[in-house]
Design a protein around this motif. Structure first.
Motif: not given
Ligand code: GLA
Length: 386
Positions: A12, A65, A69-72, A74, A86, A88
């Motif tokens: 990532y 990451i 929850f997320n692939e890109e 935040i 969320d 964060t």
């Protein structure tokens, strides 16, 4: 695990991480729904938890990451206090609370990769695990030398004042103060605590996840809290005590009519549950497994009948387990309304446990149409670098 964390971090962020962390989830052995009533609780951090890899940055950004929850990534500023609803929010909340506590502005951020062996939304306190993780990261990166206990308190404050969940102290305490092979006997009124050996020798503790989608847990939780506040106000018409756990059953009897059925039952749970914690400690010290099992089962019954926080999913599991002589006892753990149960087996033979759980699984599926999952567990180290 470190290799995997490193690999994913590089995937990532295209750089190698500099530090790795673990933050456990928690179970509570006994003492449920009394950490906001000044009672005794008996939790520990479990071997399931959040793992993280981290690299400091030179600017003020945090890029994160979370595998689930997320692939890109935040991306937000380390001083960002805007809630987004969320995960964060837990990160921002902890940073804000520590920054206010020390009256210090943080200006260097980090890249963070998070993954977890904790089942999602299972009531094993992944939120408290994340709060403690972030508080340790900030403490280490800025060399703040905040004590583990103060990191626990900052994490709870973040959850209450930033995320706005009115939790007790148990979860953050269990996660931030856990020790291997120990359970923590914590007085939530005074924050006095001590470690009790948690070596089961011939027995095994498992966590059973109802896999029930989480709904209404927070509103029901707050409802119970306000019922307890109302009851305390009624009892204090003739007393002057800080919390419900300072009352005994004789004192409670005198208020039966005035409290009404529901508030009476809530108080009955609180007072008897607090007494069970002391008994549990004694039984643990004497290695009296039968007694431990009985207390677990009695606690579940009280949470079901008096406190009414169990529900069909947890009850089906615990009732099914009750019929096996190899099961010493079982109960829900955490807030309830789904989430997880714990069960104490009078064996260390995992095949025997699997046999029982296969049947319990079938019964559970018949009633709820859901699959349960289970994990053997023991107490682990607290949040920190690995
Ligand atoms: C949740 C809360 C804890 C505690 C338990 C119930 O996990 O976060 O503070 O009140 O429920 O014992």
């Amino acid at each position: 695990m470190k290799e995997l964390l490193k690999e994913n971090f590089i995937k990532y962020f295209k750089k190698e991480p500099s530090y790795y962390y673990f933050s456990p989830g928690r179970v509570n052995l006994i003492g449920e729904h009394i950490d906001y009533n000044g009672g005794m609780v008996f939790p520990f951090g479990v071997t399931l938890g959040i793992y993280a890899a981290l690299l400091e940055r030179c600017d003020n950004k945090i890029r994160v990451i979370s595998e689930k929850f997320n692939e890109e990534p935040i991306i937000f500023r380390i001083s960002d206090e805007k809630k987004t609803g969320d995960f964060t929010d837990y990160i921002k909340g902890v940073i804000k609370i520590i920054s206010e506590k020390l009256n210090k502005k943080f200006n260097k951020g980090f890249d963070l990769y998070i993954t977890s062996t904790l089942p999602a939304a299972s009531g094993l306190s992944s939120s408290a695990a994340l709060e403690l993780l972030i508080s340790h990261i900030i403490n280490d990166l800025y060399d703040l030398k905040i004590s583990d206990l103060d990191l626990v308190l900052a994490s709870q404050k973040a959850e209450r004042e930033f995320v706005l969940v009115n939790c007790g102290i148990m979860d953050q305490f269990a996660i931030g103060m856990s020790e291997e092979d120990k359970a923590i006997l914590l007085n939530t009124n005074t924050l006095e605590y001590h470690y009790v050996d948690f070596n089961l020798d011939n027995a095994t503790l498992i966590i059973i996840n109802t896999n029930k989608p989480r709904a209404l847990v927070e509103s029901k939780y707050n409802e119970r809290r306000s019922e307890c506040e109302k009851a305390l106000a009624i009892l204090n018409k003739k007393h002057d005590k800080d919390n419900l756990c300072s009352f005994n059953l004789d004192e409670l009897e005198g208020f039966k009519d005035e409290l009404g059925e529901v508030l009476y039952k809530r108080c009955h749970h609180v007072i008897t549950e607090n007494a069970r914690v002391y008994e549990f400690k004694e039984a643990l010290e004497k290695h009296d497994l039968l007694k431990l099992g009985k207390l677990l089962t009695a606690s579940h019954k009280s949470l079901k009948e008096d406190y009414e926080v169990t529900g069909i999913n947890l009850d089906t599991i615990c009732e099914a387990l009750d019929s096996y002589p190899i099961v010493l006892g079982s109960r829900m753990t955490g807030a309830g309304f789904g989430g997880c149960a714990i069960a104490l087996f009078n064996t260390t033979d995992l095949n025997k446990i699997d046999e029982v759980m296969k049947e319990v699984k079938e019964k559970y599926k018949e009633v709820t149409n859901l699959e349960l999952s289970y994990y053997v567990t023991k107490s682990s180290k607290r949040t920190g670098r690995i």
